[in-house]
Enzyme design. Structure first.
Site, PDB file in Angstrom:
ATOM      1  N   THR A  38       0.824  -1.218   0.000  1.00  0.00           N
ATOM      2  CA  THR A  38       0.000   0.000   0.000  1.00  0.00           C
ATOM      3  C   THR A  38       0.850   1.257   0.000  1.00  0.00           C
ATOM      4  OG1 THR A  38      -0.141  -0.157   2.418  1.00  0.00           O
ATOM      5  CG2 THR A  38      -1.957  -1.098   1.137  1.00  0.00           C
ATOM      6  N   TYR A 161      -8.866 -12.385  12.191  1.00  0.00           N
ATOM      7  CA  TYR A 161      -7.549 -12.733  11.640  1.00  0.00           C
ATOM      8  C   TYR A 161      -7.390 -14.251  11.571  1.00  0.00           C
ATOM      9  CZ  TYR A 161      -2.451 -12.820  11.124  1.00  0.00           C
ATOM     10  OH  TYR A 161      -1.173 -13.055  10.688  1.00  0.00           O
ATOM     11  N   ALA A 163      -9.732 -16.493  11.409  1.00  0.00           N
ATOM     12  CA  ALA A 163     -10.627 -17.014  10.380  1.00  0.00           C
ATOM     13  C   ALA A 163     -10.038 -16.822   8.989  1.00  0.00           C
ATOM     14  CB  ALA A 163     -11.989 -16.328  10.473  1.00  0.00           C
TER      15      ALA A 163
END
Length: 253
Positions: A38, A161, A163
């Protein structure tokens, strides 16, 4: 760029920590690296300046499928004539909080970046790998997903997180069956606890407790994962696929 590298890889989440360490290691060993993150920083500027024929970067929000598709298209153009050998899904975000009070937007963001973004990058890159794979033989490429022991063990306050990483491991197993017949291997690497940006929420007392519970008596280090990633990209790992390789010093054994 194509006249300087024989093989290159796509790498997400390159601006710091593990992603940056992986990029440096692969560049030092002759790979080309098409990376995204990013933000752009001085570390990435250093890679660009010192590896002008082998390192290429683009700003990408891994929560944006259209931006991921554009990254793959532009990366292919940046390395014309060179072979796309691997994809390393390393980008990740985490939010801490008890699930009952965790904002839905935070849950969606973690799943979008960590899981959906990784799947989208794999999808777009695989189309290119299939186009350029050898017409004979079974050496078509590698895909490596950076997971976490949290995906299999869980951790209080990191439900979203956990999951996302459990989903990434399931994705690894399923995709390995789809693409194994054409010689592409797909594996997950699940690091133990490291001192990185994603573990900033753990204080020194918590880290000390983790060290005490770890048979090898220390936290996971960047080099532990970098060396494994390099191995999985190599020909020596040609018969390893569909695996979740845990690197945690025995913590979860």
């Amino acid at each position: 760029m194509s006249d300087t590298v024989a093989k290159w890889v796509m790498l997400s989440g390159v601006s710091r920590g593990l992603g940056l360490a992986i990029a440096r290691d692969l560049l030092a060993r002759g790979y080309g690296v098409a990376a995204c993150s990013t933000t752009f920083n001085e570390d990435l500027r250093d890679l660009t300046d010192n590896h002008p024929g082998a390192f290429w970067w683009r700003g990408v929000d891994m929560g944006d499928p259209a931006a991921i598709e554009a990254f793959v298209t532009e990366a292919m153009a940046a390395f014309p004539g060179s072979r796309l050998w691997g994809v390393i899904n390393n980008a990740g975000v985490s939010v801490e909080g008890i699930l009952s009070t965790l904002p839905v937007r935070d849950i969606e963001r973690v799943l979008q970046v960590n899981l959906t973004g990784a799947i989208c990058l794999a999808r777009a890159a695989l189309r290119q790998m299939m186009k350029t794979r050898p017409t004979s033989g079974k050496k078509a490429g590698r895909m490596i997903n950076i997971s976490s022991i949290t995906g299999s063990r869980g951790y209080t306050g990191l439900t979203a997180y956990a999951a996302s990483k459990a989903g990434l491991d399931g994705f690894t197993r399923a995709l390995s069956r789809e693409v194994g017949r054409v010689g592409i291997t797909v594996n997950s690497v699940a690091p133990g606890y490291m001192k990185t940006a994603l573990s900033e929420g753990l204080d020194e007392k918590q880290l000390e407790q983790i060290v005490r519970r770890t048979p090898l008596g220390r936290l996971c280090e960047l080099a532990d994962i970098v060396h494994l990633v390099r191995f999985l990209l190599s020909d020596d790992a040609a018969f390893i696929t569909g695996q979740v390789l845990t690197v945690d010093g025995g913590l979860t054994s």
